[in-house]
Design a protein around this motif. Sequence first.
Motif, PDB file in Angstrom:
ATOM      1  N   MET A 121       0.853  -1.181   0.000  1.00 47.68           N
ATOM      2  CA  MET A 121       0.000   0.000   0.000  1.00 47.68           C
ATOM      3  C   MET A 121       0.895   1.239   0.000  1.00 47.68           C
ATOM      4  O   MET A 121       2.078   1.157   0.351  1.00 47.68           O
ATOM      5  N   ARG A 122       0.334   2.363  -0.374  1.00 44.27           N
ATOM      6  CA  ARG A 122       1.047   3.614  -0.154  1.00 44.27           C
ATOM      7  C   ARG A 122       1.270   3.781   1.342  1.00 44.27           C
ATOM      8  O   ARG A 122       0.373   3.519   2.147  1.00 44.27           O
ATOM      9  N   ARG A 123       2.461   4.226   1.711  1.00 45.57           N
ATOM     10  CA  ARG A 123       2.793   4.294   3.136  1.00 45.57           C
ATOM     11  C   ARG A 123       1.875   5.248   3.891  1.00 45.57           C
ATOM     12  O   ARG A 123       1.469   4.967   5.017  1.00 45.57           O
ATOM     13  N   GLU A 188      -5.646   5.517  -7.265  1.00 53.08           N
ATOM     14  CA  GLU A 188      -6.776   4.891  -7.941  1.00 53.08           C
ATOM     15  C   GLU A 188      -7.107   3.538  -7.337  1.00 53.08           C
ATOM     16  O   GLU A 188      -8.231   3.045  -7.481  1.00 53.08           O
ATOM     17  N   ILE A 189      -6.126   2.900  -6.718  1.00 55.00           N
ATOM     18  CA  ILE A 189      -6.346   1.671  -5.943  1.00 55.00           C
ATOM     19  C   ILE A 189      -5.629   1.831  -4.609  1.00 55.00           C
ATOM     20  O   ILE A 189      -4.755   2.694  -4.452  1.00 55.00           O
ATOM     21  N   ASP A 190      -6.011   1.015  -3.633  1.00 57.28           N
ATOM     22  CA  ASP A 190      -5.406   1.108  -2.297  1.00 57.28           C
ATOM     23  C   ASP A 190      -4.404  -0.004  -2.012  1.00 57.28           C
ATOM     24  O   ASP A 190      -3.484   0.173  -1.211  1.00 57.28           O
ATOM     25  N   VAL A 191      -4.589  -1.170  -2.634  1.00 57.76           N
ATOM     26  CA  VAL A 191      -3.745  -2.331  -2.367  1.00 57.76           C
ATOM     27  C   VAL A 191      -3.452  -3.039  -3.681  1.00 57.76           C
ATOM     28  O   VAL A 191      -4.317  -3.120  -4.557  1.00 57.76           O
ATOM     29  N   THR A 192      -2.225  -3.548  -3.802  1.00 55.81           N
ATOM     30  CA  THR A 192      -1.900  -4.371  -4.962  1.00 55.81           C
ATOM     31  C   THR A 192      -0.917  -5.463  -4.548  1.00 55.81           C
ATOM     32  O   THR A 192      -0.342  -5.407  -3.455  1.00 55.81           O
ATOM     33  N   ASP A 193      -0.756  -6.450  -5.415  1.00 50.86           N
ATOM     34  CA  ASP A 193       0.263  -7.470  -5.167  1.00 50.86           C
ATOM     35  C   ASP A 193       1.572  -7.019  -5.786  1.00 50.86           C
ATOM     36  O   ASP A 193       1.588  -6.388  -6.847  1.00 50.86           O
ATOM     37  N   VAL A 194       2.679  -7.325  -5.123  1.00 49.18           N
ATOM     38  CA  VAL A 194       3.994  -6.949  -5.617  1.00 49.18           C
ATOM     39  C   VAL A 194       4.914  -8.157  -5.520  1.00 49.18           C
ATOM     40  O   VAL A 194       4.616  -9.141  -4.840  1.00 49.18           O
ATOM     41  N   TYR A 195       6.025  -8.072  -6.227  1.00 54.43           N
ATOM     42  CA  TYR A 195       7.109  -9.037  -6.056  1.00 54.43           C
ATOM     43  C   TYR A 195       8.142  -8.393  -5.145  1.00 54.43           C
ATOM     44  O   TYR A 195       8.444  -7.202  -5.280  1.00 54.43           O
ATOM     45  N   LEU A 206       6.678   2.347  -0.763  1.00 55.29           N
ATOM     46  CA  LEU A 206       5.472   1.609  -0.397  1.00 55.29           C
ATOM     47  C   LEU A 206       5.659   0.852   0.913  1.00 55.29           C
ATOM     48  O   LEU A 206       6.779   0.495   1.300  1.00 55.29           O
ATOM     49  N   ALA A 207       4.562   0.602   1.572  1.00 53.67           N
ATOM     50  CA  ALA A 207       4.545  -0.233   2.769  1.00 53.67           C
ATOM     51  C   ALA A 207       4.171  -1.652   2.355  1.00 53.67           C
ATOM     52  O   ALA A 207       3.087  -1.873   1.788  1.00 53.67           O
TER      53      ALA A 207
END
Length: 497
Positions: A121-123, A188-195, A206-207
């Motif tokens: 998420m954005r920190r 535009e979004i609050d949460v995403t998946d990351v590597y 990002l947090a």
Amino acid sequence: MIGAAAVALTAALALGAPAPVRVGSKEFTESEILGAMATQALAAGGVPAEHRRALGGTRILWEALLRGDLDVYPDYTGTISEEILGGAVRPDEEALRAALAPRGVGITRSLGFEDTYALAMRRDVADRLGVRRVSDLARLPALRIGFTSEFMDRKDGWPALRARYRLPQRDVRGLAHDLAYPALAAGEIDVTDVYSTDAEIGRYGLAVLEDDLHVFPEYRAVYVYRLDLEARAPAALPALRRLEGRIGASAMIDLNARVRIDGAAPDAAAAGFLRAALGLAPEVPPEYRWQRILARTREHLALVATALAGAILLGVPLGVLAARRPRIGRGVLALVGVVQTIPSLALLVFMIPLLGIGAGPAIAALFLYGLLPIVRNTHAGLTGIPPELTDSARAIGLPPAARLRLVELPLAAPAILAGVKTAAVIAVGTATLGALAGAGGYGQPILTGIRLASVPLILEGAIPAAALALLVQSGFDALEPLLVPRGLRRRAGRVES
């Protein structure tokens, strides 16, 4: 329709030269870097190799490996365990090796780093909402979540997270991995998946949320390869094994940053690492933009021309059949109409298991898409001929075949040519998707540009594709005087006399 792999293999055998080792990579930056690294390490070890980059997701590359379209590709132990083996085998290298061997597949030891899934998420948003762990998301049902399309359906992805953490969110959408970071940064979004090795995590500050229930398994990077590779190219595995344990997590993050943030080419980033870490001197010849465009133009034209020729050879006879046999014709027109309603991406992916990767699936999909306008226009042109003209041809004793060749087809020529022109323009645009199957063409720079958020790269494919479509249309207009009888040509809205 023979795929590029079969053509290359046949040519190599004919010349008595060993076929190159075919290295694949998935359509994200890290996989492309690792694919380039394997290709260069093989070449440095005296093994001819070619890189088929950005081919799609896990299943596409796995099936291509089993079919023999690929020899090697980079993957991760957790992905092999969950996606390929259905979670039946723990993500341990020895356990995976034993489970894969009966399928004729092996894996190297770990390359030295783990690239696990995580949620980010954005920190500032995470701090404001008090989110530190994935379990904290359970109390925030209104969060807007954007996951990569593969993560949405993976057994070790969103379905596992939702079930294990009992997450209530319903506003969950799929999007490309490379578009998720800008969407997250823009709110535009609050949460995403990351590597975990993504360079953008640090770039955007990002947090990364703690997977406190340990849903995600270990994802240690390895090379997956066909076991028969050792017999065909004895020096290949030693070359690949030189990379085992040599790529640390920080090194992989730096490599990703070089490509995604600094704009370096994956091949250049891989070559720089091999020189610094292994003392290899891989050759990466400079590639100028005009050379890339010229190469992509040749690939694109080959796809379009082959598919269009096949569509004409089948479409015109089908149109004649539909006009001569109205009952059969209704079925023919309905069938080609149904094919046209299938989304082009779905049709292309459907063709990959049947024809392998390379030009074959793209040509087949373009061929099927080209049938409708040609069949429909041939049928319309023949059924639109005034009855008195066909009656006159019968009256002078022309047999059906001669009547078709000398009277009906010339009269229907304007409509048939219009259908062929429509099919050709559609093929030029749709062929850009062929890059997803390793067919090359203008879609290659477009997909790379989307992945790297590079407008110049996107335009490098989009502008030539648009120009080629206009050129094709103009070319068919120029052919009209040669193919259409003078009295049936249109000029300024009037029939020439």
